[in-house]
Scaffold this motif. Structure first.
Motif, PDB file in Angstrom:
ATOM      1  N   TRP A  25      38.147  44.696  30.406  1.00 58.73           N
ATOM      2  CA  TRP A  25      39.222  43.703  30.275  1.00 58.73           C
ATOM      3  C   TRP A  25      39.085  42.621  31.356  1.00 58.73           C
ATOM      4  O   TRP A  25      39.221  41.433  31.079  1.00 58.73           O
ATOM      5  N   LEU A  26      38.803  43.040  32.592  1.00 52.41           N
ATOM      6  CA  LEU A  26      38.638  42.062  33.674  1.00 52.41           C
ATOM      7  C   LEU A  26      37.418  41.165  33.442  1.00 52.41           C
ATOM      8  O   LEU A  26      37.426  39.994  33.808  1.00 52.41           O
ATOM      9  N   ILE A  27      36.389  41.705  32.811  1.00 56.45           N
ATOM     10  CA  ILE A  27      35.228  40.884  32.467  1.00 56.45           C
ATOM     11  C   ILE A  27      35.607  39.864  31.403  1.00 56.45           C
ATOM     12  O   ILE A  27      35.248  38.687  31.487  1.00 56.45           O
ATOM     13  N   ILE A  29      38.569  38.550  30.688  1.00 54.38           N
ATOM     14  CA  ILE A  29      39.478  37.487  31.122  1.00 54.38           C
ATOM     15  C   ILE A  29      38.897  36.649  32.255  1.00 54.38           C
ATOM     16  O   ILE A  29      39.520  35.701  32.709  1.00 54.38           O
ATOM     17  N   GLY A  30      37.685  36.992  32.705  1.00 52.37           N
ATOM     18  CA  GLY A  30      36.997  36.160  33.682  1.00 52.37           C
ATOM     19  C   GLY A  30      37.257  36.516  35.134  1.00 52.37           C
ATOM     20  O   GLY A  30      36.848  35.778  36.031  1.00 52.37           O
ATOM     21  N   LYS A  31      37.883  37.634  35.413  1.00 50.72           N
ATOM     22  CA  LYS A  31      38.113  38.036  36.810  1.00 50.72           C
ATOM     23  C   LYS A  31      36.849  38.622  37.449  1.00 50.72           C
ATOM     24  O   LYS A  31      36.696  38.586  38.651  1.00 50.72           O
ATOM     25  N   ILE A  32      35.967  39.191  36.626  1.00 47.46           N
ATOM     26  CA  ILE A  32      34.695  39.717  37.115  1.00 47.46           C
ATOM     27  C   ILE A  32      33.594  38.842  36.533  1.00 47.46           C
ATOM     28  O   ILE A  32      33.458  38.720  35.318  1.00 47.46           O
ATOM     29  N   ASP A  33      32.809  38.230  37.408  1.00 46.15           N
ATOM     30  CA  ASP A  33      31.756  37.313  36.981  1.00 46.15           C
ATOM     31  C   ASP A  33      30.434  38.074  36.892  1.00 46.15           C
ATOM     32  O   ASP A  33      30.016  38.718  37.843  1.00 46.15           O
TER      33      ASP A  33
END
Length: 152
Positions: A25-27, A29-33
């Motif tokens: 999910w974090l990937i 939404i762009g929180k993990i690059d």
């Protein structure tokens, strides 16, 4: 006792599943690059990173498949050949980083040195400062005006 092992296995499976879902999910939404996942800091592709990533995923998915296909689900014995493949993959990544680091250091030394890989001793500059004693400021007396003369 076997019941406890199954319960702990399900708890760990659920925990890892939730953790994996959060990471995905974090990937999304762009929180993990993931831009630097298989590339070097300078942006070039890294074959050793890619190989390490692919081998890890292949082994992890194979292990998951073996666990799920057993009746009842259980943790299978991992062949030593699989561990050797993971070791070779990880070792190739470490060796490539070592080669890259030594190459970078060699380039830096060549740029600073004489071209043969040796670095000349650092040049030192000596500065000497001389101080002169401060002279007290001179004061000039105000100009004197002659007294006014009467009757002349």
């Amino acid at each position: 006792m076997a019941q406890l092992g199954v319960v702990i296995g399900w708890i760990l499976t659920i925990f890892l599943g939730v953790l994996g879902g959060i990471i995905l999910w974090l990937i999304l939404i762009g929180k993990i690059d993931l831009a630097g996942l298989i590339s070097e800091p300078n942006g070039e592709a890294s074959l050793s990173r890619f190989q390490f990533l692919v081998f890890t995923f292949v082994i992890a998915l194979t292990l998951f498949y073996l666990i799920v296909n057993q009746v009842p689900p259980g943790y299978p014995a991992i062949p030593s050949q699989i561990l050797a493949l993971l070791g070779i993959s990880g070792g190739s990544y470490v060796v490539s980083k070592g080669i890259q680091s030594s190459r970078d250091i060699g380039i830096t030394q060549a740029m600073q040195g004489t071209g043969d890989g040796t670095v000349p001793p650092p040049t030192t500059t000596t500065t000497t400062t001389t101080t002169t004693p401060a002279t007290p400021p001179t004061t000039t007396p105000p100009p004197t005006t002659p007294p006014p003369t009467e009757g002349v």
